[in-house]
Scaffold this active site. Sequence first.
Site, PDB file in Angstrom:
ATOM      1  N   CYS A 112       0.955  -1.264  -0.011  1.00 56.42           N
ATOM      2  CA  CYS A 112       0.107   0.136  -0.075  1.00 56.42           C
ATOM      3  C   CYS A 112       0.800   1.070  -0.103  1.00 56.42           C
ATOM      4  CB  CYS A 112      -0.888  -0.093   1.320  1.00 56.42           C
ATOM      5  SG  CYS A 112      -2.427   1.075   0.763  1.00 56.42           S
ATOM      6  N   HIS A 220      -3.577  -5.026   0.566  1.00 55.96           N
ATOM      7  CA  HIS A 220      -3.001  -5.339   1.793  1.00 55.96           C
ATOM      8  C   HIS A 220      -3.076  -6.889   2.153  1.00 55.96           C
ATOM      9  CE1 HIS A 220      -2.715  -1.525   4.068  1.00 55.96           C
ATOM     10  NE2 HIS A 220      -3.438  -1.144   3.111  1.00 55.96           N
ATOM     11  N   GLU A 222      -1.214  -8.745   3.949  1.00 55.36           N
ATOM     12  CA  GLU A 222      -1.135  -9.138   5.519  1.00 55.36           C
ATOM     13  C   GLU A 222      -2.413  -9.701   6.144  1.00 55.36           C
ATOM     14  OE1 GLU A 222      -1.710  -4.566   5.796  1.00 55.36           O
ATOM     15  OE2 GLU A 222      -1.108  -6.104   4.243  1.00 55.36           O
TER      16      GLU A 222
END
Length: 258
Positions: A112, A220, A222
């Site tokens: 990001c 994202h 994660e």
Amino acid sequence: MRPVVGIIGNATLINEEYETHAGGTMNSCAVSNVSKCLPMIIPADPSIVSVEELLETCDGFLLTGGRPNVHPEEYGEEETPAHGIFDRSRDAITLPLVRACVERGQPFLGVCRGFQEVNVAMGGSLYPEIRDLPGRDNHRMPPDGTLEEKFALRHIVTLTENGPFHSLFGAREVLTNTLHGQGIKVAGARVVIDGYAPDGTPEALYIKDAPGFTMSVQWHPEWNAANDPVSRPLFEAFGKATYEFAAKRRARDYARAV
């Protein structure tokens, strides 16, 4: 010993008064559980740490997302209200850190804001607000709902045929979340855009001819990294590259010592 991954921290106020450098738990979990590396949160402030120290202490870096944006002065433009808020201390660490990693072959994964930092570090520029551009979608995080709803998979990313992301994921199209306001305007020198959202927004990049791992994404990964079929191979590949870099460094240091 596991290789050390420096997770770029974000300056944050707790209870609107207590200053911290914070990193999301999901970032640490992805690095530890999927990349199999030791996560270390970095206070991204040049008055506290130096790029040189970070390069010698960490084996790889996770350039995290964050609410502040890269200051437009870093790519030769004037600040406007559309550019949002900034973290000049983080800019002062991450931009030279990216350039040094590219030169040294030291692995990093940009996420990001980190994706945008990589582009700016290499001489590129950013749009202040993607949703204001003709024909573009709103890529921002939904303002309401649970975390699951905010991080839900929302659009397809189309990857370059036979490019590194296609090879990694085993598919030309992958489904991702989207939680960003800014995006790449002009790609920096050696920045290869390897994936796009349906509205043409760049979503995946790497650095041409870089000796190390430089994959970076606008989404994202994660979130749900251990289970998501796109996130998991990305963090696994980053971890593999970090282990390889750490092994080469240990071998170099041993050769110097004997």
